[in-house]
Design a protein around this motif. Structure first.
Motif, short mmCIF file in Angstrom:
data_model
loop_
_atom_site.label_atom_id
_atom_site.label_comp_id
_atom_site.label_asym_id
_atom_site.label_seq_id
_atom_site.Cartn_x
_atom_site.Cartn_y
_atom_site.Cartn_z
N LEU A 68 46.59 41.77 54.25
CA LEU A 68 45.34 41.15 53.58
C LEU A 68 45.85 40.94 52.22
N SER A 69 46.72 41.17 51.45
CA SER A 69 47.13 40.62 50.37
C SER A 69 47.36 39.28 50.39
N ASN A 70 48.04 38.69 51.35
CA ASN A 70 48.37 37.25 51.43
C ASN A 70 47.44 36.36 51.52
N TYR A 71 46.13 36.95 51.89
CA TYR A 71 44.70 36.23 51.85
C TYR A 71 44.32 36.02 50.33
N THR A 72 44.62 36.98 49.43
CA THR A 72 43.89 37.06 48.10
C THR A 72 44.37 35.62 47.23
N GLY A 73 43.29 35.47 46.50
CA GLY A 73 43.61 34.20 45.62
C GLY A 73 42.30 33.52 45.22
N ASN B 105 36.02 24.22 46.20
CA ASN B 105 35.51 23.11 46.77
C ASN B 105 34.52 22.40 45.54
N LYS B 106 34.30 21.12 45.50
CA LYS B 106 33.57 20.62 44.56
C LYS B 106 31.90 21.08 44.48
N ILE B 107 31.37 21.54 45.44
CA ILE B 107 29.85 22.06 45.72
C ILE B 107 29.70 23.40 45.16
N TYR B 108 30.54 24.29 45.99
CA TYR B 108 30.24 25.76 45.47
C TYR B 108 31.42 26.28 44.58
N GLY B 109 32.23 25.63 43.98
CA GLY B 109 33.25 26.05 43.12
C GLY B 109 34.22 26.87 43.57
N ASN B 110 34.61 27.80 42.72
CA ASN B 110 35.62 28.84 43.13
C ASN B 110 35.23 29.98 43.98
N VAL B 111 35.91 30.52 44.97
CA VAL B 111 35.67 31.64 45.73
C VAL B 111 36.84 32.50 45.26
N THR B 112 36.81 33.60 44.76
CA THR B 112 38.01 34.42 44.51
C THR B 112 38.17 35.64 45.57
N ILE B 113 39.05 35.85 46.23
CA ILE B 113 39.33 36.83 47.04
C ILE B 113 40.29 37.76 46.63
N ALA B 114 39.88 39.07 46.97
CA ALA B 114 40.64 40.26 46.44
C ALA B 114 40.65 41.33 47.49
N VAL B 115 41.53 42.30 47.49
CA VAL B 115 41.66 43.45 48.39
C VAL B 115 40.95 44.52 47.64
N GLN C 266 49.50 27.37 57.22
CA GLN C 266 50.48 26.55 57.66
C GLN C 266 51.89 26.94 57.10
N ASP C 267 52.71 27.09 57.96
CA ASP C 267 54.18 27.42 57.73
C ASP C 267 54.42 28.87 56.75
N GLY C 268 53.37 29.69 57.39
CA GLY C 268 53.14 30.94 57.01
C GLY C 268 52.46 31.26 55.62
N LYS C 269 51.90 30.03 55.09
CA LYS C 269 51.06 30.06 54.04
C LYS C 269 49.44 29.59 54.38
N VAL C 270 48.68 30.47 53.67
CA VAL C 270 47.16 30.38 53.72
C VAL C 270 46.96 29.04 52.89
N THR C 271 46.28 28.23 53.44
CA THR C 271 46.14 26.90 52.66
C THR C 271 44.58 26.55 52.36
N ASN C 272 43.74 27.29 53.30
CA ASN C 272 42.24 26.80 53.42
C ASN C 272 41.37 28.13 53.61
N LYS D 114 39.77 24.88 49.33
CA LYS D 114 41.02 24.70 49.28
C LYS D 114 41.65 25.59 48.29
N ARG D 115 42.84 26.37 48.84
CA ARG D 115 43.53 27.32 47.92
C ARG D 115 44.27 26.70 46.89
N SER D 116 44.11 27.30 45.82
CA SER D 116 44.98 27.05 44.32
C SER D 116 46.34 27.08 44.89
N LEU D 117 47.17 26.21 44.43
CA LEU D 117 48.53 26.08 44.78
C LEU D 117 49.26 27.14 44.22
#
Length: 549
Positions: free
Chosen positions: A450-455, A459-469, A517-523, A538-541
Motif C-alpha cells: 500500500l505504501s507504494n500507492y501513496t503520494g 490534474n488540471k481540473i481537480y488539482g491535487n489528490v494526496t494519498i496516504a496509508v 508501469q515497470d513496477g512504478k505507479v504512474t497514474n 498523474k503522479r508527481s515524479l
C-alpha cells in the motif's frame, strides 16, 4: 466523520402515528397579505368557474397531496398557486423535520435548487434590456478569459448558449469541484481543460458550471456580486423579503425546513454541520436560492405578468419571453412515455423547460439539493402557475403534484401521475441495479504494498489528490477543503472511491484504479471523473517508488 447530530439515520420513514397528525397549517380560509380570504380570491380570479367546483377541485387536490406525500415518505411539502396575478392557494403539509411535530407552513424556507437558474437568466435578460449585451453576442467579447478546450467552440459560444444546456460537456460535469471546496473562479477556469463528450449544440446535457459564467456577466455589468444583484433587482422589487441565496441565510432562518435524503432505505437528516452544504452556495447562480411558497408566488406573478409586477416593469416582456424560448431538445419522440410535466415533447430554454402539453404549453423547472426537491411551473396562456417545495431530495413528488394541479384546474382526463412516478422510480432502481458493478468473490490483493500507492496525483481540473496509508488502508485527500476519501480495495489495483463523511456528494462512489508501469505507479484514474473528461491524475515524479516485489 460528522457528529451523530449532524448525520442522523433513522430506521424507517414517517410512522403512521405521525402521518395522521402532521398535515401542517391550512391557510385556505385565512386572510392573505392582499387583504382577501384566499378562497374568495380564488373565486374572483376564476370567475368562469363555479365556487363549488373550485372548492371540490382543491379538496381533491389536497387529498392527492397527502396520498403522494405518504407514497414517497416525504416529511413536508409547501404549495402555492397563482392565477391572473392573485395567489389563489397556499398551504403547508407535513412537518419540517422527520420525527418532529413542527408543521410546514407557507412561510417555511426551503432550498429551491435549480429553479434558481431562471432567476439568473432573468438577470441576464435585464442586461439585454439595459443594452450591455445581446443574446447573440459572443461570450469572449464580454469575458475575454472565457476559454473551452476547443478554440472553435470558444469563438462560437454565445451568451444564449450559456444557459441552453447544449455545451457538449458531460451531464453535471465538474459538479464535484464545488463539493470539495473550489470556488467559482476555479470552476470557470476549469472549462479550458474539460473535454466534451458530444459536439457543441448537438444534444441536451445538463450542467451547472455555465450558469456561473452567466453570473460573471451579471457581476461585470452591475458591479455587484450575483447575490447582491439578485437581491436588489429581483427580490426587493418583488417583495421577496424572506428569500436569500447564502448558506447563512438558510441556516439562520427561524422558520426553515430540515434537509432529508434517502440512504439504504433510511431517512437521513442533514443538519448544519454536514460538511458539504457549501457546494450549493458556491454553485449559487445554478441553484442556491432559499425561499418559501409565498415569495415564490411573487416570482410566478412576475412570470405571468410578462415581466411586470404591480404595475412596474422589472424585465421587458420580450427578453423574459426569450428565457422561455426552446433552444435544445430535452425529451421528444413517438415513443415518449408519459412523464409529469413532459407533455408530448419538451425543450430546454434559458433556465426553463418548455413543454408542449394539452390544453396549453407548460413552462417549468425542477430543483434538487442535498435535502430538497422542488418545481416551479406555469401555463402562460392560461395565466396560472404553481410552486411545490418538498424537504426530501431525489423524488418526483414536485412534478407529480404540479401536473395534478393543472389536470384538476383544466378538467383534464384522470391520470394517476403518482403511480406513473412510482413506476419510473422502480425502473430507475432496476436500471441502476443492472448497471452496478459486482465485486469479485475472490479479489486479488494489490500488486504492490500500500505504501507504494501513496503520494500526490494531479490534474488540471481537480488539482491535487494526496494519498496516504492510515489504519492499513488508503485515504485520499482532495480539494481546498481537504475532503477525505476512503479507497476501499476492490480487486488488485482497483479501489472504490468513497467519501468519508457519510452521505457524500450524491453518494458519488466510483471505481478507482492505479496504472503501473515497470513496477512504478504512474497514474490514478477515477472513473466518475473520467466520464466528464477529468479522471486521470498523474503522479508527481518525486513520488514514484519502484517496488521490489
Amino acid at each position: 466523520m460528522p457528529s451523530t447530530s449532524s448525520l442522523v439515520a433513522t430506521e424507517s420513514f414517517m410512522p403512521s402515528t405521525i402521518r395522521a397528525n402532521c398535515c401542517g397549517t391550512d391557510l385556505l380560509s385565512t386572510t392573505n397579505k392582499f387583504g382577501e380570504g384566499l378562497m374568495t380570491t380564488a373565486n374572483k380570479t376564476l370567475a368562469y368557474e363555479k365556487s363549488e367546483s373550485l372548492n371540490a377541485s382543491l379538496n381533491q387536490f389536497e387529498t392527492y397531496v397527502e396520498k403522494v406525500r405518504n407514497s414517497w415518505n416525504v416529511p413536508g411539502i409547501a404549495i402555492a398557486a397563482v392565477a391572473k396575478d392573485e395567489i389563489i392557494y397556499q398551504r403547508g403539509f407535513g412537518v419540517k423535520q422527520y420525527g418532529s411535530h413542527d408543521p410546514v407552513d407557507p412561510h417555511t424556507l426551503f432550498q429551491i435548487g435549480s429553479t434558481t437558474k431562471a432567476f439568473t437568466s432573468a438577470l441576464v435578460a435585464k442586461l439585454v434590456d439595459a443594452g450591455y449585451l445581446q443574446w447573440g453576442d459572443r461570450v469572449i467579447d464580454h469575458l475575454p478569459n472565457f476559454t473551452t478546450s476547443d478554440p472553435w467552440v470558444t469563438q462560437a459560444f454565445l451568451v444564449r448558449d450559456l444557459m441552453a444546456q447544449h455545451s457538449g460537456f458531460e451531464h453535471h460535469a465538474t459538479d464535484d469541484l464545488t463539493f470539495v471546496g473550489f470556488d467559482r473562479v476555479h470552476v470557470i477556469n476549469s472549462l479550458k481543460y474539460l473535454q466534451p463528450v458530444t459536439s457543441f449544440r448537438s444534444s441536451y446535457a445538463y450542467v451547472n458550471n455555465l450558469f456561473i459564467v452567466a453570473a460573471a456577466l451579471v457581476e461585470k455589468y452591475t458591479g455587484k456580486t450575483w447575490e447582491q444583484a439578485l437581491t436588489q433587482q429581483i427580490f426587493e422589487p418583488l417583495h421577496m423579503q424572506e428569500s436569500s441565496a447564502t448558506k447563512d441565510g438558510f441556516f439562520t432562518a427561524a422558520n426553515r425546513t430540515g434537509l432529508h435524503v434517502q440512504l439504504d432505505g433510511k431517512m437521513v437528516i442533514l443538519d448544519k454541520d454536514w460538511p458539504f452544504h457549501q457546494w450549493l452556495y458556491t454553485a449559487g447562480p445554478a441553484g442556491s436560492i432559499n425561499s418559501n411558497v409565498l415569495n415564490m408566488a411573487q416570482w410566478l406573478r412576475l412570470q405571468l405578468g410578462h415581466g411586470t409586477f404591480e404595475g412596474k416593469e422589472i424585465v421587458s416582456a420580450g427578453n423574459l419571453q426569450f428565457t422561455r424560448t426552446p433552444q435544445t431538445v430535452y425529451m421528444a419522440g413517438e415513443n415518449l412515455s408519459p412523464h409529469p410535466l413532459g407533455g408530448i415533447g419538451a425543450f430546454y430554454a434559458e433556465g426553463w423547460v418548455y413543454a408542449y402539453a394539452e390544453p396549453a404549453p407548460i413552462v417549468w423547472h425542477t430543483g434538487g439539493t442535498s435535502g430538497c426537491a422542488t418545481v416551479v411551473a406555469f401555463v402562460p396562456t392560461a395565466n396560472v402557475g404553481v410552486v411545490v417545495l418538498t424537504n426530501l431530495s431525489g423524488t418526483m413528488v414536485p412534478e407529480i403534484l404540479a401536473q395534478k394541479f393543472f389536470d384538476l384546474y383544466f378538467g383534464a382526463l384522470e391520470r394517476d401521475w403518482n403511480q406513473i412516478g412510482l413506476d419510473k422510480k422502480q425502473q430507475a432502481i432496476a436500471k441502476q441495479t443492472a448497471a452496478a458493478k459486482i465485486p469479485p468473490s475472490h479479489p486479488s490483493p494489490p500488486a504492490l504494498p500500500l505504501s507504494n500507492y501513496t503520494g500526490t496525483y494531479s490534474n488540471k481540473i481537480y488539482g491535487n489528490v494526496t494519498i496516504a496509508v492510515q489504519s492499513n488502508k488508503l485515504i485520499a485527500t482532495i480539494g481546498p477543503n481537504q475532503v477525505k476519501v476512503n479507497l476501499l480495495h476492490w480487486d488488485r489495483d482497483t479501489f472504490r472511491w468513497c467519501y468519508e463523511a457519510g452521505w457524500g456528494p450524491d453518494s458519488h462512489e466510483s471505481l478507482t484504479s492505479f496504472e503501473i508501469q515497470d513496477g512504478k505507479v504512474t497514474n490514478l484514474i477515477v472513473e466518475f471523473f473520467k466520464a466528464e473528461g477529468a479522471g486521470i491524475f498523474k503522479r508527481s515524479l518525486g513520488d514514484n517508488v519502484k517496488s521490489s516485489v
